[in-house]
Design a protein around this motif. Structure first.
Motif, PDB file in Angstrom:
ATOM      1  N   MET A   1      32.332  37.889  42.867  1.00 27.97           N
ATOM      2  CA  MET A   1      33.638  38.228  42.334  1.00 27.97           C
ATOM      3  C   MET A   1      33.654  39.601  41.646  1.00 27.97           C
ATOM      4  N   ASP A  58      39.499  30.118  39.514  1.00 29.37           N
ATOM      5  CA  ASP A  58      39.237  29.987  40.809  1.00 29.37           C
ATOM      6  C   ASP A  58      39.937  28.931  41.410  1.00 29.37           C
ATOM      7  N   ASP A 132      41.187  35.015  46.589  1.00 30.37           N
ATOM      8  CA  ASP A 132      41.403  34.028  47.491  1.00 30.37           C
ATOM      9  C   ASP A 132      41.255  34.378  49.181  1.00 30.37           C
TER      10      ASP A 132
END
Lengths: 441, 441
Positions: A1, A58, A132
Motif C-alpha cells: 500500500m 482497508d 481498492d
C-alpha cells in the motif's frame, strides 16, 4: 500500500521533542488490523513542517463522532456531520478514511469553507478508490482541520498531498500521522493498546490526538481519532463513545474555551473478527471500559501538553448524588483560575478549592465535605478538610512535598451519595500567559 | 462625633498609592447627609496597616443587601442576613452602622465564627448607643470581614478598635474608612456623587468598595457599601439594588470565582428629606438610574485594580432577545482566559471572541453577528466581523493603536432583538499569575 506518489520525508525521531515529554512518546506499538496511517508536509505551514495526515481502513467501518457544540462550528465539522449521517442512512456508504490537516482550521470561512471541506474529502475518496482499484459511492472520508482561523483552506496543496501520501501499518507511519496533527503541540500524541474482551478475544485500538494549548486553545483545537479492529454495531459504538467521551475528552479542561473545530471520532472496522457486539452485555461492557480507559489516557496526553503546564492535576469528586453533580463540582474546581494558579505556585490552597465547591451550583451539606490531596508517587495523602472544617495548622512541609510532584490528585467527598467523576487539568503558569498573549504574532 | 477613645493615626495621602492609580483616588467629595465614617489600625494585620472601618448613620435607615451565593458563605454573611431580615420584620429595629475589618475573613470558621460575628456587631451596637446617648433594641449593625480564611476573628481587637474609633463627615474620614477596607487592593476605592431626582431634589451617595484580586479573588473578597441620604421605601430600595447590582457588581468579572464573603449593601437614611420614593414612577426611575450609574462606576474601580490588570475592558452585547441572553454572551466573553490573555498581548483576536460568542449557550444566527472594537479615546472603532464574516485582512496598525489604550470596548451585535448588557473585565497578565501563585506565602 505504498508508493502512491511523491513523499515529503521528515524525521519521526522522538529526540526532536522536549526532554520532559519523552516518556509520553511511544517507540513502538500494537496497531489495529486493517488500518494504515501516514503523514507528510504538503505546504500549508509556511515553516515546511508536517501538516497532512491520513488514517485509512482497508474495509468498510462503523464510525461515530462527537463534535463541538460551538455555534460557529467550522466547515469540516458541518461536513463530517453530513458524512456520518449519510453512512447511517445508506446501506452501501461507509467511512474508510480520515484526512487531517494542520496549519489552517477552515473555520469562519463561510460557504467557500464548506466547498473546500468537500474537495478535501473528495481527495480522500479518490485515495480509497485507488487503493481498492474500483470506484466507490463516495462519502468515505471524514475531514479534520486545525490551525489558523479565518483563512481559506489551500485545497490544491491538500489534494496533491493526499494523492502523494504514503501510508502503512508500521509504527513509524502512525508516528508520521501523529506528528502531522501538531500545531502548538510540543509532542505528537499517539497511543496504541491491545485489550481482551470478556470472551478472551483480543482487539486493538490506536489513537491520535492533538490539542496543545489549553486543551481547547486557539479556536481550532482538539482533534482525536481512535481506530479499532473491534466488530461492533453502530448503536453500541455510539453508546460506548458517549460514555467514554464524558469520562475523557469532555473531562479535561485547560481554560474552558470550546473550539470551533473540536472533533472526536471512533472508527471500528471489525478486522479482529470478534463476535460482533450488538447489545448490552459483558462483551459490550468490556469494550466500553477499554475504550473509556484508552480515551482517558489519550485525552491525558493533551493535558500533559497544556500550554505552559507544569503539573497534571486529577480532580476527583466522590459521594455525589449523580455523575452529573460530581462532574459539575469537579469541573468547577478544574476550571478555577485561582485553583490552577495555586497549583502552579505549589500552594496547598484548600480555601480556593472549597470556595469552588461552594459555588459549583450543586446543593451541599457543607459539614459533610472532606478534602484530601494525593501525590502521584502513591505515598500517603494529606487531609485538608474534614466535615467542612480545615485541618489547621496545615502540614506545610508535607504539602510542599506533594505539590512538588508532577502528578497530583485532589479528592473531594461530598457525603451525599455514591456517584463520582474525575476531571483532568493542568496548572496556570506564566508560560500560559506568554504563549497566549503572543499567539497570532 | 469625635473623640470616642484612642485613635491610631495613619496617612490618607493619595501619593502613597501607585502612580497609575492616582486618577482614581478622590481628593474631595460631596457626602450624603447624616453619615459619618472612620478607619483605624486595630492590630488584625500583622504589618500594622489599617484594618478596621465604620460607616455610621445618625438616624434609622432603610437597608438592603445582596450576598454571595457560595454555599460555604462566611459567618458575617450568615449574620447579616439575619440583621436585614430582623430589620424588615421589626418596626423599631434599623441598621445604623456597618463595621468592616480587613486581614481576617472569618470564613470557614464554624460555629465560633458566627459567635464572633455577633460580638463584632455588638461593638457596633454599643457605638450607636453611645453616640445616641441611649440604649437601643440592638440589631443595628452589619458586619463585613475580608482577608485570610480559616482563622478565628480577633474579636477583642475589633471591639476595642470600634470603641476607640473616631468618625466624622469629612472627606478625610471617608478616606480612612476606604483605606481600612484594603487587602491586596493597591488603592482605596471611594466614590461620592450628588444626583438630582426628577423633581429637582438633590440627593447624595457615597460608596466604598474593595476587591483587588480578580474581583472575586482570594475567597474573602468583594465588599461594597453605598450610603445615600435619599428617602426611599424598603421595597423600592430592594428593587433598585437588584436592578443596579445586575449592571454593576454582578457585571464585573476578573476570574469568575465567587467568594465566601461577597456582600454589597445599600443604606438609605432619608436625610435629604426628599419626598419618600414609595412606588414606581419618575422619581424611582431617576433614583434607580443614579444608583446604577454610581454602582457601575464603583464596581469599575474594582476592575481597575484587578490583580495584574493593565486594561479595562468593557464587553457590550447588543441586539439580544433578552437582557439575560445579552449578559450571558457578554459574561462568556469576559471570562474567557483566551480572550483576556489576548487583550494583555494587545492582540485583536476576533477569533477568540467569536468563539466565546459561539459557546455561550445562547441561540444565534451566526450570519447576523457583527463585532467591533472601540478605543477609550473616542476615536473611530475598528470593525472586526460583519454578518458573521471576519473583515480580513485586519487593519493591524489601527488594531494596535486601539489596543495600546487602557480602556477598550468590544461591542458584539447579535441582530436578534433590542436588549443589551455590559460586562466589565480586565486582561489576564503575567502579574495575575505571580500574585495568585504566591498569595498565601
Amino acid at each position: 500500500m505504498r508508493g502512491l506518489g511523491l513523499v515529503s520525508r521528515f524525521s519521526t525521531d522522538a529526540k526532536q521533542f522536549p526532554e520532559a515529554k519523552q516518556k509520553f512518546i511511544p517507540r513502538s506499538g500494537t496497531y489495529p488490523k486493517g488500518f494504515s496511517a501516514g503523514g507528510s508536509c504538503c505546504g500549508i505551514k509556511k515553516n515546511g513542517k508536517p501538516d497532512l495526515a491520513v488514517l485509512f481502513s482497508d474495509r468498510p467501518t462503523t464510525t461515530t463522532a462527537v463534535f463541538t457544540t460551538n455555534q460557529f462550528c467550522a466547515a469540516p465539522v458541518q461536513f463530517d456531520r453530513q458524512v456520518i449521517q449519510g453512512a447511517r442512512q445508506s446501506g452501501t456508504q461507509a467511512v474508510r478514511a480520515v484526512v487531517v490537516n494542520s496549519g489552517c482550521a477552515n473555520a469562519v470561512t463561510g460557504k467557500q469553507g464548506l466547498v473546500d471541506a468537500q474537495s478535501m474529502a473528495a481527495a480522500g475518496d479518490a485515495l480509497v478508490a485507488r487503493v481498492d482499484g474500483k470506484s466507490t459511492v463516495g462519502g468515505n472520508t471524514l475531514v479534520m482541520s486545525t490551525g489558523v482561523i479565518g483563512q481559506a483552506l489551500p485545497v490544491d496543496k491538500i489534494a496533491k498531498g493526499v494523492e502523494a501520501m504514503e501510508i502503512g501499518q508500521e509504527h513509524d507511519m502512525w508516528m508520521r500521522a501523529a506528528i502531522a496533527h501538531m500545531t502548538t503541540d510540543t509532542f505528537p500524541k499517539l497511543l496504541s493498546r491491545e485489550f481482551e474482551l470478556s470472551g478472551g478475544q483480543r482487539v486493538r485500538m490506536a489513537g491520535i490526538t492533538k490539542g496543545a494549548g489549553m486543551i481547547h486553545p486557539n479556536m481550532a483545537t482538539l482533534l482525536g481519532t481512535v481506530c479499532t479492529d473491534t466488530a461492533v454495531s453502530q448503536e453500541m459504538l455510539d453508546r460506548a463513545l458517549a460514555h467514554s467521551v464524558a469520562r475523557s475528552f469532555n473531562a479535561i479542561s485547560i481554560d474552558g474555551d470550546m473550539s470551533t473545530n473540536d472533533t472526536i471520532a471512533v472508527i471500528a472496522n471489525g478486522a479482529a473478527a470478534n463476535a460482533r457486539i450488538e447489545a448490552e452485555g459483558p462483551e459490550y461492557v468490556a469494550f466500553r471500559e477499554a475504550l473509556t480507559e484508552f480515551m482517558a489516557e489519550l485525552a491525558g496526553l493533551v493535558v500533559r501538553d497544556g500550554e505552559g503546564a507544569t503539573k497534571f492535576i486529577t480532580v476527583e469528586v466522590a459521594g455525589a448524588k449523580s455523575f452529573a453533580d460530581a462532574k459539575q463540582v469537579a469541573s468547577t474546581i478544574a476550571t478555577s483560575s485561582l485553583v490552577k494558579t495555586a497549583f502552579y505556585g505549589q500552594d496547598a490552597n484548600w480555601g480556593r478549592i472549597l470556595c469552588a465547591v461552594g459555588y459549583a451550583g450543586v446543593p451541599l451539606e457543607t459539614t459533610k465535605v472532606n478534602m484530601a490531596m494525593y501525590p502521584g508517587d502513591g505515598s500517603a495523602p494529606l487531609v485538608l478538610v474534614q466535615r467542612g472544617e480545615p485541618q489547621l495548622p496545615l502540614d506545610e512541609e508535607r504539602a510542599s512535598e506533594i505539590l512538588k510532584q508532577e502528578d497530583v490528585l485532589v479528592r473531594v467527598e461530598l457525603g451525599l451519595g455514591d456517584e463520582s467523576a474525575r476531571m483532568y487539568t493542568c496548572d496556570l503558569s506564566h508560560d500560559y500567559v506568554s504563549i497566549n498573549a503572543d499567539y497570532r504574532s
